[in-house]
Design a protein around this motif. Structure first.
Motif, short mmCIF file in Angstrom:
data_model
loop_
_atom_site.label_atom_id
_atom_site.label_comp_id
_atom_site.label_asym_id
_atom_site.label_seq_id
_atom_site.Cartn_x
_atom_site.Cartn_y
_atom_site.Cartn_z
N ILE A 100 4.83 3.81 2.42
CA ILE A 100 4.51 2.46 1.96
C ILE A 100 4.37 1.52 3.15
CG2 ILE A 100 5.35 0.46 0.65
CD1 ILE A 100 6.76 2.40 -1.22
N VAL A 101 3.33 0.73 3.13
CA VAL A 101 3.10 -0.32 4.13
C VAL A 101 2.88 -1.62 3.37
CG1 VAL A 101 1.50 -1.20 5.87
CG2 VAL A 101 2.18 1.20 5.89
N ILE A 114 -4.07 6.55 -3.06
CA ILE A 114 -3.57 5.25 -2.61
C ILE A 114 -3.34 4.36 -3.81
CG2 ILE A 114 -4.25 3.09 -1.47
CD1 ILE A 114 -5.37 4.64 0.77
N GLU A 115 -2.18 3.74 -3.85
CA GLU A 115 -1.86 2.76 -4.89
C GLU A 115 -1.66 1.40 -4.22
OE1 GLU A 115 1.40 1.87 -8.46
OE2 GLU A 115 1.44 3.79 -7.35
N ILE A 137 0.27 2.43 9.62
CA ILE A 137 -1.12 2.12 9.34
C ILE A 137 -1.78 1.60 10.61
CG2 ILE A 137 -0.77 -0.31 8.67
CD1 ILE A 137 -2.73 0.26 6.30
N SER A 138 -3.09 1.87 10.75
CA SER A 138 -3.81 1.46 11.95
C SER A 138 -5.13 0.81 11.56
CB SER A 138 -4.09 2.69 12.84
OG SER A 138 -4.81 2.33 14.01
N GLY A 139 -5.43 -0.33 12.17
CA GLY A 139 -6.68 -1.02 11.88
C GLY A 139 -7.86 -0.33 12.55
N ILE A 182 0.85 -1.18 0.00
CA ILE A 182 0.00 0.00 0.00
C ILE A 182 0.90 1.24 0.00
CG2 ILE A 182 -1.80 1.25 1.24
CD1 ILE A 182 -2.37 -1.46 2.70
N GLU A 183 0.68 2.12 -0.96
CA GLU A 183 1.43 3.39 -0.99
C GLU A 183 0.44 4.54 -0.97
OE1 GLU A 183 5.07 5.70 -3.32
OE2 GLU A 183 4.30 3.78 -4.10
#
Length: 247
Positions: A148-149, A68-69, A121-123, A57-58
């Motif tokens: 990026i994640v 978001i890509e 990133i956070s859920g 995820i970018e």
């Protein structure tokens, strides 16, 4: 009690019992985070839904969908069937691939895997009335900064557990003074004094304290005075693996 997991398609993300171990806990000297029983029990009190593909995820930091890509070695079509960004604001939506059904009054709580932090990133957590819902829910993650994640294939992207949510509204929290419960206050004071004494001996590197390293009252299900706390005390959670209806 039953949790029915209806696959929407022939192939859907795998569901497995929550694992108690975490990589960051393994990395500590003596793996001492595992001494915290509430951590390991929370880690395993539910089921993990695993990524069917690797996903990168970018996020540019902008607010619209195209900020978001999403990429994967599995290809564009595989990404489209699993994840998207239609909520904007750096949020990625992942499809569980299942329609869940629970008994009346029970709901599915979905979240990121407990105690499984991911940088950047956070859920987002949700509570879903799965005792009537005839369509699936999704798991959403929000980027916390541009960058990026990456999620690896078979990494859990969603954690589900069950909540008897209607009965929660019957619970009346009550504020009390510990002085009014003499037995509980006594047990607390025994624990308090024991913990203070142990920490003092540990700081002075007393041989016995250095050998023990930590007090095991909670792990053993006992009070600091040595009494059994509960006959239902658990140190491991062993949830069942989903089975096919034919099994």
């Amino acid at each position: 009690m039953q949790l029915d997991c209806y696959r929407i398609y022939d192939v859907a993300p795998e569901i497995v019992p929550g694992r108690s171990r975490r990589a960051w806990m393994d990395e500590f000297m003596d793996r001492h985070p595992y001494r915290c029983l509430p951590l390991t029990m929370a880690n395993s009190t539910g089921w993990e839904i695993l990524c069917p593909i690797d996903l990168e995820i970018e996020w540019s930091g902008e607010m619209m969908e195209d900020a978001i890509e999403l990429r994967s070695s599995a290809g564009t079509e595989a990404v489209r069937s699993f994840a998207g960004s239609h909520f904007r604001h750096g949020i990625v939506t992942m499809h569980t691939g299942h329609l869940f059904r629970t008994p009346p009054g029970w709901a599915v709580a979905c979240s990121a895997p407990p105690n499984w932090p991911k940088d950047g990133i956070s859920g987002l957590s949700g509570l879903v009335e799965t005792d009537w819902l005839p369509f699936p829910f999704t798991m959403n993650w929000q980027m916390t900064r541009p960058g990026i994640v990456r999620f690896e294939k078979d990494e859990p992207f969603c954690f589900i557990t069950l909540v008897e949510h209607h009965r929660l509204e019957d619970v009346q929290p009550t504020l009390r003074q510990l002085d009014d419960h003499s037995q509980l206050k006594h047990e607390y004071e025994v624990w308090r004094d024991s913990r203070a004494d142990f920490n003092t001996r540990l700081a002075s590197r007393e041989a016995e304290a250095m050998r023990d390293r930590w007090q095991r009252h909670y792990m053993r299900g006992k009070t600091a005075g040595g009494d059994s706390g509960s006959s239902d005390h658990k140190t491991k959670r062993l949830l069942k693996m989903p089975i096919s209806e034919k099994e």
